[in-house]
Enzyme design. Sequence first.
Site, PDB file in Angstrom:
ATOM      1  N   HIS A  86      48.260  62.590  17.186  1.00  0.00           N
ATOM      2  CA  HIS A  86      47.074  62.420  18.025  1.00  0.00           C
ATOM      3  C   HIS A  86      45.834  62.307  17.160  1.00  0.00           C
ATOM      4  CE1 HIS A  86      47.712  66.728  17.335  1.00  0.00           C
ATOM      5  NE2 HIS A  86      46.401  66.886  17.442  1.00  0.00           N
TER       6      HIS A  86
ATOM      7  N   ARG B 184      25.411  79.112  28.518  1.00  0.00           N
ATOM      8  CA  ARG B 184      24.520  79.287  27.383  1.00  0.00           C
ATOM      9  C   ARG B 184      23.705  78.041  27.050  1.00  0.00           C
ATOM     10  NH1 ARG B 184      25.614  82.819  23.103  1.00  0.00           N
ATOM     11  NH2 ARG B 184      25.519  81.051  21.702  1.00  0.00           N
TER      12      ARG B 184
ATOM     13  N   LYS C  70      25.569  71.836  17.265  1.00  0.00           N
ATOM     14  CA  LYS C  70      26.339  73.050  17.485  1.00  0.00           C
ATOM     15  C   LYS C  70      26.450  73.728  16.120  1.00  0.00           C
ATOM     16  CE  LYS C  70      29.734  75.966  18.462  1.00  0.00           C
ATOM     17  NZ  LYS C  70      29.387  77.271  19.041  1.00  0.00           N
TER      18      LYS C  70
ATOM     19  N   SER D 268      26.453  60.345   3.637  1.00  0.00           N
ATOM     20  CA  SER D 268      25.360  59.812   2.826  1.00  0.00           C
ATOM     21  C   SER D 268      25.253  58.298   2.966  1.00  0.00           C
ATOM     22  CB  SER D 268      25.556  60.205   1.364  1.00  0.00           C
ATOM     23  OG  SER D 268      26.880  59.902   0.962  1.00  0.00           O
TER      24      SER D 268
ATOM     25  N   ASP E 164      35.988  56.454  -5.863  1.00  0.00           N
ATOM     26  CA  ASP E 164      35.470  56.631  -7.224  1.00  0.00           C
ATOM     27  C   ASP E 164      35.108  58.089  -7.510  1.00  0.00           C
ATOM     28  OD1 ASP E 164      35.604  53.819  -7.748  1.00  0.00           O
ATOM     29  OD2 ASP E 164      33.807  53.570  -6.526  1.00  0.00           O
TER      30      ASP E 164
ATOM     31  N   CYS F 180      24.213  49.133  -1.519  1.00  0.00           N
ATOM     32  CA  CYS F 180      25.301  49.880  -0.857  1.00  0.00           C
ATOM     33  C   CYS F 180      26.591  49.662  -1.648  1.00  0.00           C
ATOM     34  CB  CYS F 180      25.469  49.393   0.583  1.00  0.00           C
ATOM     35  SG  CYS F 180      26.987  50.005   1.345  1.00  0.00           S
TER      36      CYS F 180
ATOM     37  N   CYS G 153      29.266  47.581   0.537  1.00  0.00           N
ATOM     38  CA  CYS G 153      29.079  46.206   1.006  1.00  0.00           C
ATOM     39  C   CYS G 153      29.833  45.221   0.100  1.00  0.00           C
ATOM     40  CB  CYS G 153      27.588  45.859   1.039  1.00  0.00           C
ATOM     41  SG  CYS G 153      26.746  46.408   2.541  1.00  0.00           S
TER      42      CYS G 153
ATOM     43  N   HIS H 115      27.421  52.891   5.842  1.00  0.00           N
ATOM     44  CA  HIS H 115      28.363  51.771   5.971  1.00  0.00           C
ATOM     45  C   HIS H 115      29.678  52.303   6.571  1.00  0.00           C
ATOM     46  CE1 HIS H 115      29.658  47.655   4.386  1.00  0.00           C
ATOM     47  NE2 HIS H 115      30.658  48.117   5.107  1.00  0.00           N
TER      48      HIS H 115
ATOM     49  N   GLN I 234      38.151  57.814   5.368  1.00  0.00           N
ATOM     50  CA  GLN I 234      38.761  58.215   4.105  1.00  0.00           C
ATOM     51  C   GLN I 234      40.212  58.626   4.321  1.00  0.00           C
ATOM     52  OE1 GLN I 234      36.149  60.587   1.446  1.00  0.00           O
ATOM     53  NE2 GLN I 234      34.840  60.785   3.252  1.00  0.00           N
TER      54      GLN I 234
ATOM     55  N   HIS J 283      27.442  46.156   7.151  1.00  0.00           N
ATOM     56  CA  HIS J 283      26.903  47.480   6.868  1.00  0.00           C
ATOM     57  C   HIS J 283      26.553  48.251   8.151  1.00  0.00           C
ATOM     58  CE1 HIS J 283      24.884  50.310   4.119  1.00  0.00           C
ATOM     59  NE2 HIS J 283      23.946  50.424   5.041  1.00  0.00           N
TER      60      HIS J 283
ATOM     61  N   ASN K   5      34.038  60.784   8.813  1.00  0.00           N
ATOM     62  CA  ASN K   5      32.831  61.555   9.087  1.00  0.00           C
ATOM     63  C   ASN K   5      31.776  60.535   9.478  1.00  0.00           C
ATOM     64  OD1 ASN K   5      34.171  63.840   8.095  1.00  0.00           O
ATOM     65  ND2 ASN K   5      33.464  63.435   6.024  1.00  0.00           N
TER      66      ASN K   5
ATOM     67  N   GLU L 106      32.130  81.891  14.982  1.00  0.00           N
ATOM     68  CA  GLU L 106      33.023  80.941  14.303  1.00  0.00           C
ATOM     69  C   GLU L 106      33.250  81.325  12.839  1.00  0.00           C
ATOM     70  OE1 GLU L 106      30.176  80.024  15.876  1.00  0.00           O
ATOM     71  OE2 GLU L 106      30.921  79.116  17.740  1.00  0.00           O
TER      72      GLU L 106
HETATM   73 ZN   LIG Z   1      45.568  68.286  16.289  1.00  0.00          ZN
HETATM   74 ZN   LIG Z   2      27.098  48.557   3.108  1.00  0.00          ZN
END
Ligand SMILES: [Zn+2]
Ligand SMILES: [Zn+2]
Length: 342
Positions: free
Chosen positions: A291, A21, A305, A156, A71, A45, A48, A159, A163, A108, A148, A311
Amino acid sequence: MTWEERWHPLREEWVIVAAHRQDRPWSGNTIAAHKEPLPDYVADCYLCPGNARVSGAVNPRYETTFVFDNDHPCVSSEAPAELPPPPAIYRNRPANGVARVVCYSPKHNLTLAELQLGEIEELLKVWQTQYRELAARADVAHVLIFENKGAAVGVSNPHPHCQIYATNFVFHTIEKEARASRRHFEQTGRVLFQEILEAEQNDGRRIISENASAVAFTPYFARYAYEVFVSPKATHASLASLTAPEVRDLAEVLQNILVRFDNLWRMPFPYVMALHQAPTDGGDYASFHFHIEFHPPLRRPNLLKYLAGPEIGGGNFLSDTSPEEKAAELRALSSVHYKSAD
Ligand SMILES: [Zn+2]
Ligand SMILES: [Zn+2]
């Protein structure tokens, strides 16, 4: 051409692989190409060093990593513990926890892929410390560490940071993986992830990097093009019990993969990276094998994708690419970052 279903033993679901595909004509949106290089310090930022955050707190002039409570937490220990019951068959329960941010570096513009090996090793140690500290809390059932990366996954602030969500509940994928691993162990006496590692080693085509105690591969059942799992070879329920040499080896393989990702299209490579670690709710997770999973959203430099009918509508992934071909592409790349090779 690959046209088949492949079983994902950890998620216990089928992945549809229709690898012819990729070349179908495309006239939809594409992702904007990379922008100007970023500076190493940005005055507004909130990550920073020395800058003020929305909470009014001022970041220290940190020199390596910097960990702080988010925050704008998605989970908080201040969430109400008493909830009004919903009607009929509906159920609810309190959702609370601790949300933290880990800045990888004061710079940064210095992504995880560009950190020195020693710095990645130090970051893994920070993750170990965070996991141990948060897991020890009676109100924490699971610690999810994730990054992410890139506008393609909605980040967004560029830097480089990850998380941590330490929650009173266990995320669904972890719950499924833990259940599948436990059942497999009860039925066969073997660790499910060890069987996956063995199958990958025996086949060999999807192994991208490895050393004495760590390995990285595109799994047979990959859902995303360029999906990669990075793991220690020995079974550890979490990062916390890795020995110093295992941390070093894992850092090396992790760096190798991150550099290949960036080298693929000579651009910062977007992904969702998640550490899959055992829940910390007091259960027996001896069969859970820690893992790291990379889920890159791009199929081509400028092509997302999209999660669509199969999905979202149907609940099974449709992969447009062959895991063997994508692993071969990653394996053929240099393990020296393009920015330092130029
Ligand atoms: Zn896994
Ligand atoms: Zn920064």
